[in-house]
Design a protein around this motif. Structure first.
Motif, mmCIF file in Angstrom:
data_model
loop_
_atom_site.group_PDB
_atom_site.id
_atom_site.type_symbol
_atom_site.label_atom_id
_atom_site.label_comp_id
_atom_site.label_asym_id
_atom_site.label_seq_id
_atom_site.Cartn_x
_atom_site.Cartn_y
_atom_site.Cartn_z
ATOM 1 N N GLY A 175 -14.563 11.811 58.200
ATOM 2 C CA GLY A 175 -15.465 11.545 57.100
ATOM 3 C C GLY A 175 -14.758 11.435 55.771
ATOM 4 O O GLY A 175 -15.381 11.124 54.760
ATOM 5 N N GLY A 176 -13.446 11.731 55.756
ATOM 6 C CA GLY A 176 -12.666 11.687 54.532
ATOM 7 C C GLY A 176 -12.457 13.073 53.955
ATOM 8 O O GLY A 176 -13.202 14.011 54.246
ATOM 9 N N LEU A 177 -11.449 13.205 53.116
ATOM 10 C CA LEU A 177 -11.131 14.526 52.564
ATOM 11 C C LEU A 177 -12.196 15.046 51.617
ATOM 12 O O LEU A 177 -12.218 16.234 51.293
ATOM 13 C CB LEU A 177 -9.764 14.507 51.877
ATOM 14 N N ARG A 178 -13.089 14.177 51.178
ATOM 15 C CA ARG A 178 -14.231 14.655 50.399
ATOM 16 C C ARG A 178 -15.029 15.673 51.209
ATOM 17 O O ARG A 178 -15.669 16.575 50.644
ATOM 18 C CB ARG A 178 -15.111 13.465 50.019
ATOM 19 N N ASP B 88 -8.874 5.780 61.216
ATOM 20 C CA ASP B 88 -9.669 5.396 62.390
ATOM 21 C C ASP B 88 -10.913 6.272 62.391
ATOM 22 O O ASP B 88 -10.990 7.271 63.113
ATOM 23 C CB ASP B 88 -8.842 5.597 63.660
ATOM 24 N N ASP B 89 -11.905 5.906 61.563
ATOM 25 C CA ASP B 89 -13.055 6.780 61.327
ATOM 26 C C ASP B 89 -14.310 5.935 61.159
ATOM 27 O O ASP B 89 -14.504 5.292 60.115
ATOM 28 C CB ASP B 89 -12.799 7.620 60.071
ATOM 29 N N PRO B 90 -15.200 5.920 62.158
ATOM 30 C CA PRO B 90 -16.430 5.118 62.073
ATOM 31 C C PRO B 90 -17.320 5.491 60.894
ATOM 32 O O PRO B 90 -18.132 4.670 60.449
ATOM 33 C CB PRO B 90 -17.139 5.418 63.401
ATOM 34 N N ALA B 91 -17.163 6.717 60.361
ATOM 35 C CA ALA B 91 -18.006 7.145 59.250
ATOM 36 C C ALA B 91 -17.698 6.393 57.961
ATOM 37 O O ALA B 91 -18.500 6.440 57.021
ATOM 38 C CB ALA B 91 -17.837 8.646 59.017
ATOM 39 N N HIS C 174 -15.647 -3.909 60.946
ATOM 40 C CA HIS C 174 -15.112 -3.841 59.586
ATOM 41 C C HIS C 174 -14.090 -2.714 59.503
ATOM 42 O O HIS C 174 -14.065 -1.812 60.353
ATOM 43 C CB HIS C 174 -16.230 -3.614 58.566
ATOM 44 N N GLU C 175 -13.263 -2.761 58.462
ATOM 45 C CA GLU C 175 -12.244 -1.730 58.264
ATOM 46 C C GLU C 175 -12.174 -1.365 56.783
ATOM 47 O O GLU C 175 -12.287 -2.223 55.907
ATOM 48 C CB GLU C 175 -10.870 -2.218 58.738
ATOM 49 N N ALA C 176 -11.987 -0.082 56.508
ATOM 50 C CA ALA C 176 -11.803 0.424 55.153
ATOM 51 C C ALA C 176 -10.346 0.830 54.980
ATOM 52 O O ALA C 176 -9.850 1.685 55.723
ATOM 53 C CB ALA C 176 -12.723 1.610 54.893
#
Length: 498
Positions: free
Chosen positions: A229-232, A366-369, A376-378
């Motif tokens: 989900g990210g370091l947030r 590699d995170d679907p969230a 798509h890719e972020a």
């Protein structure tokens, strides 16, 4: 039970708040913005989500300790930690590439030998042995204990055990990280690998002391981690732990002054008006902000470590891409500058400016969230820039994308949109006027890389976060919170965790 006012809701400040609340104090956090986390922000658009601060977590043990000491729920019950593998892929100036396994010394040696040829792996392995010795010598005084009153001891001698090197009929030992690379690693690509760890923290390897070797050692010994989900999400978990321990948060509440009476703090003044009484104040702000809050009254003495100011910042480009993430793509790729010396001259010269062809870090979680769907890719690109830099955002972003295409061919063809964040955005998020990002504390170098102590000459006033001991970086922020809590609870005799 004391009333404690904490200024700022950054990671170090929240770490201190949670520990102080568990110790029985009434803690109120005053945050000038509308959210928590400081540098650990989040940008969202069209179903894409990006970390606006650090994207990876070294030394998660620091945050595991916080959760153990502040409640029964361990960190892993609140966030999902993933050890990234490989730790990083490196694309060097000559086109050579190497992917380095995470927290596997034998695997790193094998990968370096395969990519760079023998004895690259052995030389890097021998270097890590010496870096571990520097780590063992400095870990407690620089990370786990309050700054020593006789801090000059830390400033005098470099703890890195340099290898004797014969040069011009003289035997010398490496005094800087760049000399370690040139004299002990003896491969331009290994030197680039070493130097990029200093550059990532805004340090010039040509002037950074040899014991800067502890920074790559931390990564290769303890691994690099990602939070789903990210370091947030880590910031969210720490915030929620604070709430569970009855820490009170007041957002959009700017502190405009720290009130002193008879040589000790008495409370804080708010922009909205009024005085909030407090027996103790913990300030998670930059030195210039602290000076302003104290009305210019010095809180450091002539014999104290002077607070650091200025330095480097970050240029960040968030990319929303069409097309799914490539199978087996590395989470992190470092694309090294074609001319490392020119990059360092630009960043650390007398009139710093953004390099034309910088070193760029490419993050591909590699995170679907983080994406609207699997097609798509972020991707996030980051590069070091001088603090106060005001580059043309689109031109600067183009430079980063050009560099990233060396690692991701066809990148531009996949681009839907991009969001650029400059030092001005860092300043807005952190409150540091020039957008500078603090480096971790390091020994030697005459003490210029040490950070000011967590205690001050004003009784009851403490400082926390990246601009005080033990300096910048997510692990260091958590450690500063632990040190402040120890000084408050146990007093000046506190000597750190055992």
């Amino acid at each position: 039970m004391a009333r404690i006012a904490v200024i700022g809701a950054g990671m170090g400040a929240m770490a201190a708040a949670a520990r102080l609340a568990v110790a029985g104090h009434r803690v109120v956090v005053y945050e000038r913005t509308g959210t928590y986390g400081g540098a650990l922000g989040r940008f969202e658009r069209d179903g894409f989500s990006f970390d606006t601060g650090p994207g990876l977590l070294p030394l998660p043990a620091v945050w595991r300790d916080l959760f153990v000491k502040t409640g029964r729920e361990p960190l892993e019950s609140c966030v999902e930690l993933v050890q990234v593998d490989p730790s990083a892929r490196h694309v060097f100036a000559d086109g050579t590439e190497v992917a380095l396994p995470n927290a596997s010394r034998a695997g790193v040696v094998e990968a370096l030998d395969a990519a760079l040829g023998q004895p690259a792996g052995r030389r890097w392995s021998d270097f890590l042995v010496r870096a571990r010795e520097a780590w063992d010598r400095t870990r407690r005084p620089l990370l786990e204990e309050p700054l020593w009153p006789n801090w000059e001891v830390l400033a005098e001698r470099d703890p890195y055990p340099s290898v004797p090197h014969k040069r011009l009929l003289r035997t010398r030992r490496a005094g800087t990280l760049a000399e370690v690379g040139a004299w002990e690693l003896r491969d331009a690509r290994l030197s680039a690998l070493l130097g990029c760890h200093a550059l990532a923290y805004g340090l010039d390897p040509r002037t950074a002391p040899a014991n800067t070797a502890v920074l790559p050692y931390m990564e290769y010994a303890f691994g690099m981690w990602y939070v789903r989900g990210g370091l947030r999400e880590l910031a969210r978990a720490v915030y929620e732990r604070c709430l569970a321990r009855r820490v009170e948060f007041r957002f959009d509440a700017e502190v405009t002054g720290i009130v002193e009476k008879d040589g000790r703090v008495a409370g804080v003044e708010l922009a909205e008006g009024g005085l909030v009484q407090a027996e103790l104040v913990v300030a998670g702000v930059a030195p210039d902000v602290l000076g302003r809050l104290c009305g210019g009254v010095p809180v450091r003495g002539a014999g104290d470590v002077a607070p650091q100011r200025g330095g480097t910042s970050r240029l960040t480009v968030h990319l929303a891409l069409r097309g799914r993430r490539a199978e087996g793509a590395a989470h992190r790729t470092v694309v090294h500058a074609p001319d490392a010396e020119a990059e360092l001259d630009a960043l650390f010269g007398p009139e710093p400016f953004m390099p034309g062809r910088p070193t760029v870090t490419v993050l591909r979680p590699d995170d679907p969230a983080l994406v609207p769907d699997a097609d798509h890719e972020a991707v996030t690109l980051t590069s070091v820039v001088p603090a106060r830099a005001t580059p043309d955002a689109e031109e600067a972003a183009g430079r980063l994308v050009d560099a990233a295409e060396r690692a991701m061919p066809g990148l531009r063809d996949r681009l839907l949109w991009r969001e650029v964040r400059t030092p001005a955005d860092v300043a807005a998020a952190t409150g540091v006027a020039d957008g500078a990002i603090p480096a971790p504390a390091l020994a030697a170098a005459g003490g210029r890389l040490l950070h000011a102590a967590n205690s001050t000459r004003t009784e009851g006033l403490f400082t926390v976060g990246g601009w005080s001991h033990p300096g910048g970086g997510l692990p260091h922020a958590g450690m500063s919170g632990a040190l402040v809590a120890g000084l408050v609870v146990e007093g000046p005799e506190f000597r750190g965790s055992q």
